[in-house]
Design an enzyme around this catalytic site. Structure first.
Site, short mmCIF file in Angstrom:
data_model
loop_
_atom_site.label_atom_id
_atom_site.label_comp_id
_atom_site.label_asym_id
_atom_site.label_seq_id
_atom_site.Cartn_x
_atom_site.Cartn_y
_atom_site.Cartn_z
N ASP A 1 1.66 2.53 3.07
CA ASP A 1 0.54 2.11 2.23
C ASP A 1 1.04 1.10 1.20
O ASP A 1 0.68 1.17 0.01
CB ASP A 1 -0.13 3.32 1.56
N HIS B 1 -2.09 8.77 4.76
CA HIS B 1 -1.57 9.28 3.48
C HIS B 1 -1.98 10.72 3.12
O HIS B 1 -2.61 10.97 2.11
CB HIS B 1 -1.79 8.32 2.31
N HIS C 1 -8.97 6.92 5.64
CA HIS C 1 -8.62 7.24 4.25
C HIS C 1 -9.61 8.33 3.87
O HIS C 1 -10.76 8.07 3.53
CB HIS C 1 -8.79 6.00 3.36
N PHE D 1 -0.98 -6.72 3.04
CA PHE D 1 -0.26 -7.97 2.76
C PHE D 1 -1.14 -8.99 2.03
O PHE D 1 -0.73 -10.10 1.75
CB PHE D 1 0.37 -8.54 4.04
C1 NCD Z 1 -4.77 0.30 -1.77
C2 NCD Z 1 -4.79 -1.17 -2.19
O1 NCD Z 1 -4.33 -1.50 -3.28
O2 NCD Z 1 -5.26 -2.00 -1.39
N1 NCD Z 1 -4.51 1.12 -2.91
C3 NCD Z 1 -4.02 2.38 -2.93
O3 NCD Z 1 -3.96 2.97 -4.01
N2 NCD Z 1 -3.59 2.99 -1.85
C4 NCD Z 1 -6.06 0.65 -1.12
C5 NCD Z 1 -5.98 1.91 -0.32
O4 NCD Z 1 -5.32 1.93 0.72
O5 NCD Z 1 -6.59 2.90 -0.71
ZN ZN Z 2 -3.87 1.62 1.95
#
Ligand code: NCD
Ligand code: ZN
Length: 432
Positions: free
Chosen positions: A306, A233, A177, A61
């Protein structure tokens, strides 16, 4: 007299759809019955289905620090519009959520603006062990094992293991992650140097093998430390196999995937590649199918989003300068309802994946419709057809990877602890 009654509708109760009225007192579900009872306020749910409010265990957010992309108000509005009544926010804000002070400040900001309940993930670094031993009001810790948006990174196995041991002692959850930083770095340098600049190239710059290696490392370290591990993810068939094996061996491991890996692949792009650039990247159709199957079967426990908003201007930059991440908190429930309508996913599995399991993972008194639970609901019209459009979204970034996608299943209302979000004064609270 009850505070609220949801009447004339159907509800998802004890694993199936039943006709029932739901009564709420002081923010909690107080009675579920076919009888008519007196209540201060009644919401007519005729033709609608009441589900537990969805819980999104992975959102960004952006506040504090990157409010031009999203803030707690716009992010939570977007969540509520999509039937999500509780979110878990990631630590890659500015400042990063890696100290107690930063965590407490973020709780304050969020409680002042959020329309949904929330929890915060703490962040692990190569050095913040003392903070980790003492942290309060967080029960999960994010490990960025590979570089991504922001500067948070923990790429030293010894440091990860040391943190995992602390988490084991404290009964906290490691949220990984899991990509291999070395493999990502090498492949990225090679592919970027070749002059290629599109999503296909990006998929090779962060290859499936890096995700598999990342998960292998996370699993091995968690097996050694004995802590609870959640891998976020999941995007490849290889990770699914590792997950199956680890679960079979009795390890305390869970996983999620996101709409990107369930619905988008290199041979099915929903919009231009700059917009879909994300970490991990959309994979081949073969990987997507394996992930979708594992999700439907419950091998991948949870669907999270995500939700990672970046502005359109940022997404229009030259490809290698484009920040990674796509928004998603508003569309996950409709996309999954659409799969229920298509017959590829059961409603029971949907409710487990976005309500029951996340509630269990974080130890929340939420996630199902039962007496005594928080009165959080997503009231949905399972039959309504509509087209997802950028301009319908409430996220500040103003776009969605699913622009133009037709779905059947719409969220009509979201209710947080007995209050209708958008119609009544609602204040989201930190769940810890
Ligand atoms: C996320 C972000 O923009 O904060 N970006 C993404 O591609 N998932 C960072 C993350 O969770 O890897
Ligand atoms: Zn993320």
């Amino acid at each position: 007299m009850f505070d609220l009654a949801l009447i004339n509708g159907k509800a998802f109760l004890d694993g199936k759809v039943s006709e029932a009225n739901i009564y709420v007192s002081e923010g909690k579900i107080a009675k579920i019955a076919k009888t008519d009872e007196r209540a201060e306020k009644a919401i007519d749910c005729k033709g609608l289905l009441v589900l537990p409010g969805a819980i999104d265990s992975h959102v960004h957010f952006r506040e504090p620090g990157k409010e031009y992309k999203e803030d707690w108000r716009s992010g939570s509005e977007s969540a509520a519009a999509g039937g999500v009544t509780c979110v878990f926010d990631m630590p890659n804000t500015k400042p990063e959520t890696v100290t107690q002070k930063a965590l407490d400040e973020k709780i304050k900001l969020a409680e002042a603006k959020s329309l949904v309940d929330f929890g915060l993930h703490f962040g692990a670094t190569n050095t913040n062990y003392d903070e980790m031993r003492a942290v309060r009001r967080a029960k999960s810790v994010k490990f960025y094992m590979a570089s991504t948006t922001g500067d948070l990174l923990i790429n030293d196995d010894a440091a990860i293991l040391k943190h995992f041991r602390i988490l084991r002692e404290r009964g906290m959850l490691a949220f990984a992650h899991a990509e291999d930083e070395k493999m990502v770095k090498e492949a990225t340098a090679r592919i970027e140097g070749s002059g290629r600049a599109d999503l296909k190239a990006y998929a090779e710059a962060r290859p499936p093998e890096a995700a598999v290696r990342g998960m292998e490392t996370a699993l091995a370290l968690a097996a050694s430390a004995g802590n609870r591990l959640h891998v976020t993810h999941v995007s490849t068939a290889g990770e699914v196999e590792l997950l199956k094996k680890a679960k079979k061996s009795g390890m305390l491991v869970t996983a999620d995937t996101t709409p990107t890996y369930l619905f988008i692949s290199q041979s099915h792009l929903t919009r231009g590649g700059n917009y879909l650039k994300a970490n991990p990247p959309p994979r081949s159709e073969e990987h997507r199918r394996a992930v979708f199957k594992a999700f439907c079967e419950g091998v991948i426990d949870i669907a999270a989003t995500d939700h990672a908003p970046h502005t359109k201007a940022e997404k229009e930059l030259p490809f290698w300068d484009v920040p990674s991440g796509v928004p998603g908190v508003e569309t996950i429930v409709p996309l999954l309802l659409n799969e229920v309508n298509k017959g590829s996913l059961t409603l029971a599995r949907l409710a487990e994946a976005v309500c029951g399991k996340p509630a269990q993972l974080f130890g929340l008194n939420k996630g199902s419709i039962a007496v005594g639970k928080d009165a959080d609901f997503a009231v949905v019209d399972l039959k309504k057809e509509w087209v997802i459009r950028d301009e319908l979204m409430h996220t500040k970034c103003g776009w969605t990877p699913f622009d133009g996608v037709k779905v059947q299943g719409n969220v009509e209302k979201a209710i947080l602890r007995g209050k209708e979000i958008g119609a009544e004064k609602v204040a989201g609270k930190c769940v810890y």
